[in-house]
Design a protein around this motif. Structure first.
Motif, PDB file in Angstrom:
ATOM      1  N   ALA A  60       0.823  -1.208   0.000  1.00  0.00           N
ATOM      2  CA  ALA A  60       0.000   0.000   0.000  1.00  0.00           C
ATOM      3  C   ALA A  60       0.861   1.265   0.000  1.00  0.00           C
ATOM      4  O   ALA A  60       0.528   2.252  -0.660  1.00  0.00           O
ATOM      5  CB  ALA A  60      -0.930  -0.013   1.217  1.00  0.00           C
ATOM      6  N   MET A  61       1.992   1.250   0.730  1.00  0.00           N
ATOM      7  CA  MET A  61       2.860   2.414   0.776  1.00  0.00           C
ATOM      8  C   MET A  61       3.458   2.701  -0.607  1.00  0.00           C
ATOM      9  O   MET A  61       3.551   3.857  -1.032  1.00  0.00           O
ATOM     10  CB  MET A  61       3.987   2.197   1.785  1.00  0.00           C
ATOM     11  CG  MET A  61       4.889   3.423   1.943  1.00  0.00           C
ATOM     12  SD  MET A  61       6.290   3.150   3.056  1.00  0.00           S
ATOM     13  CE  MET A  61       7.332   2.131   1.996  1.00  0.00           C
ATOM     14  N   THR A  62       3.841   1.657  -1.311  1.00  0.00           N
ATOM     15  CA  THR A  62       4.418   1.821  -2.644  1.00  0.00           C
ATOM     16  C   THR A  62       3.384   2.371  -3.613  1.00  0.00           C
ATOM     17  O   THR A  62       3.663   3.303  -4.384  1.00  0.00           O
ATOM     18  CB  THR A  62       4.946   0.473  -3.165  1.00  0.00           C
ATOM     19  OG1 THR A  62       5.980   0.015  -2.281  1.00  0.00           O
ATOM     20  CG2 THR A  62       5.493   0.607  -4.574  1.00  0.00           C
ATOM     21  N   VAL A  63       2.177   1.823  -3.585  1.00  0.00           N
ATOM     22  CA  VAL A  63       1.110   2.307  -4.466  1.00  0.00           C
ATOM     23  C   VAL A  63       0.804   3.767  -4.159  1.00  0.00           C
ATOM     24  O   VAL A  63       0.626   4.587  -5.069  1.00  0.00           O
ATOM     25  CB  VAL A  63      -0.150   1.434  -4.323  1.00  0.00           C
ATOM     26  CG1 VAL A  63      -1.319   2.041  -5.104  1.00  0.00           C
ATOM     27  CG2 VAL A  63       0.122   0.014  -4.811  1.00  0.00           C
ATOM     28  N   ALA A  64       0.754   4.117  -2.883  1.00  0.00           N
ATOM     29  CA  ALA A  64       0.467   5.504  -2.504  1.00  0.00           C
ATOM     30  C   ALA A  64       1.555   6.447  -3.010  1.00  0.00           C
ATOM     31  O   ALA A  64       1.266   7.564  -3.450  1.00  0.00           O
ATOM     32  CB  ALA A  64       0.335   5.608  -0.986  1.00  0.00           C
ATOM     33  N   ALA A  65       2.809   6.006  -2.962  1.00  0.00           N
ATOM     34  CA  ALA A  65       3.909   6.849  -3.440  1.00  0.00           C
ATOM     35  C   ALA A  65       3.793   7.097  -4.936  1.00  0.00           C
ATOM     36  O   ALA A  65       4.062   8.205  -5.415  1.00  0.00           O
ATOM     37  CB  ALA A  65       5.246   6.188  -3.109  1.00  0.00           C
ATOM     38  N   ILE A  66       3.375   6.092  -5.686  1.00  0.00           N
ATOM     39  CA  ILE A  66       3.225   6.254  -7.133  1.00  0.00           C
ATOM     40  C   ILE A  66       2.025   7.150  -7.431  1.00  0.00           C
ATOM     41  O   ILE A  66       2.080   8.031  -8.290  1.00  0.00           O
ATOM     42  CB  ILE A  66       3.068   4.895  -7.824  1.00  0.00           C
ATOM     43  CG1 ILE A  66       4.290   4.010  -7.547  1.00  0.00           C
ATOM     44  CG2 ILE A  66       2.885   5.075  -9.325  1.00  0.00           C
ATOM     45  CD1 ILE A  66       5.595   4.592  -7.992  1.00  0.00           C
ATOM     46  N   ARG A  67       0.927   6.942  -6.731  1.00  0.00           N
ATOM     47  CA  ARG A  67      -0.268   7.766  -6.936  1.00  0.00           C
ATOM     48  C   ARG A  67       0.018   9.242  -6.661  1.00  0.00           C
ATOM     49  O   ARG A  67      -0.504  10.126  -7.345  1.00  0.00           O
ATOM     50  CB  ARG A  67      -1.403   7.291  -6.020  1.00  0.00           C
ATOM     51  CG  ARG A  67      -2.083   6.003  -6.464  1.00  0.00           C
ATOM     52  CD  ARG A  67      -3.227   5.677  -5.512  1.00  0.00           C
ATOM     53  NE  ARG A  67      -4.015   4.559  -5.983  1.00  0.00           N
ATOM     54  CZ  ARG A  67      -4.991   4.670  -6.888  1.00  0.00           C
ATOM     55  NH1 ARG A  67      -5.277   5.855  -7.405  1.00  0.00           N
ATOM     56  NH2 ARG A  67      -5.671   3.612  -7.277  1.00  0.00           N
ATOM     57  N   ALA A  68       0.859   9.503  -5.674  1.00  0.00           N
ATOM     58  CA  ALA A  68       1.160  10.890  -5.311  1.00  0.00           C
ATOM     59  C   ALA A  68       1.880  11.634  -6.423  1.00  0.00           C
ATOM     60  O   ALA A  68       1.898  12.862  -6.438  1.00  0.00           O
ATOM     61  CB  ALA A  68       1.992  10.921  -4.033  1.00  0.00           C
TER      62      ALA A  68
END
Length: 324
Positions: A60-68
């Motif tokens: 989830a942290m990785t996906v959030a970083a990409i979404r940002a």
């Protein structure tokens, strides 16, 4: 071959060009994803996309970083897609086309195509480091090197600062084969990439004339970089912020009359970058125009250079300096 994952997010061209690969959140990801931006609809600045390739299921942290990275897609319910039995690096290269810039032709293993007559071909694979030739900043540097050769310039001591994949150093060594060359990057992984690419492209590593020396270091803070200077040609394809921070250190490392090639800056950042180097005794001698311009500067042979060192560059280092 191995399983892989891909996240595709729609974005605008402006969002794609604003992506900061040195973002702190991205730097925390291990292993880092391979990122690609491209048009979804030709000539439509509102229809671009960001693709992120992973060699394992992203948390989830990785996906959030990409979404940002693309705020316009924050509200969209798009999840990573599982891609069975695929090589994620090969997937990331499928959309890449060979680049012909000046006398240079840059390709990957999977897209060599027909090398134009008289062109020097380099095989540079997509990787966690930039500098494959696909970006306008890299092709602008290649064209600038080609123009320097056509103008009759000769260089004997070359530095590729923030080398990424080593491409610019390789190109300069092809043009001036008797020169001593040095390539550095803040990321030790990039230096390993350069070693691999040097082997593939028959570039000799070593300390003498016609060979390439390598160093992992922030800015010019490495004994090898200091002792091998001053340089008569410095290539720095980085980002506008680090270019400004490093201006005093780069100017000090450049010999009087030496040439500096700068890239990694947007057109709106050009004036600020040029001003930082004029303060260090350099003048703009030419540029390649475009949204991502390439600047060619020359260090004045005799000038009283005022000191404009920023606190972060008292030692020639800057915290956010890295590959492009």
């Amino acid at each position: 071959m191995s399983d892989s994952w891909k996240l595709v997010l729609p974005c605008t061209r402006a969002e794609a060009e604003a992506i900061d690969v040195e973002d702190e959140a991205l730097a925390m990801l291990e292993p880092p994803p391979v990122l690609m931006t491209s048009e979804r609809v030709a000539d439509d600045d509102g229809a671009w996309q960001l693709e992120a390739f992973f060699d394992a299921e992203p948390d989830a942290m990785t996906v959030a970083a990409i979404r940002a990275l693309v705020p316009g897609a924050a509200a969209l319910d798009i999840e990573p897609e599982y891609i069975p039995d695929q090589d994620w690096l090969t997937l990331s290269q499928q959309g890449l086309e060979p680049v012909h810039a000046g006398r240079f032709y840059v390709h990957t293993e999977n897209n060599r195509g027909d090398v134009p007559d008289g062109a020097k071909a380099f095989r540079i694979e997509a990787s966690t480091a930039f500098g494959t030739g696909q970006h306008d900043t890299t092709s602008g540097c290649l064209m600038t090197l080609d123009r320097l050769k056509l103008s009759g310039r000769h260089f004997g001591n070359i530095l590729d600062l923030g080398t990424g994949t080593g491409l610019l150093a390789f190109a300069a060594m092809h043009l001036w084969p008797a020169a001593r060359a040095t390539a550095s990057d803040i990321d030790p992984r990039a230096i390993e990439v350069v070693r691999e690419n040097a082997a593939v492209n028959a570039v000799r590593l070593g300390r003498g004339p016609g060979a390439l020396s390598l160093a992992a270091a922030p800015g010019l803070e490495h004994r090898l970089l200091r002792t091998r200077g001053p340089y008569d040609l410095v290539l720095a394809n980085i980002l506008a912020g680090p270019l400004i921070d490093l201006a005093p250190a780069i100017a000090d490392a450049l010999a009087p009359g030496g040439v500096l090639v700068l890239a990694g800056l947007l057109e709106r950042q050009r004036a600020g970058v040029a001003r930082a180097y004029r303060r260090q005794g350099l003048r703009v001698a030419g540029r390649i125009h475009g949204e991502w311009p390439t600047l060619r500067l020359v260090k004045r042979r005799a000038a009283h250079r005022r000191s404009h060192r920023r606190r972060a560059t008292q030692t020639g280092a800057t915290a956010d300096f890295g590959s492009w």
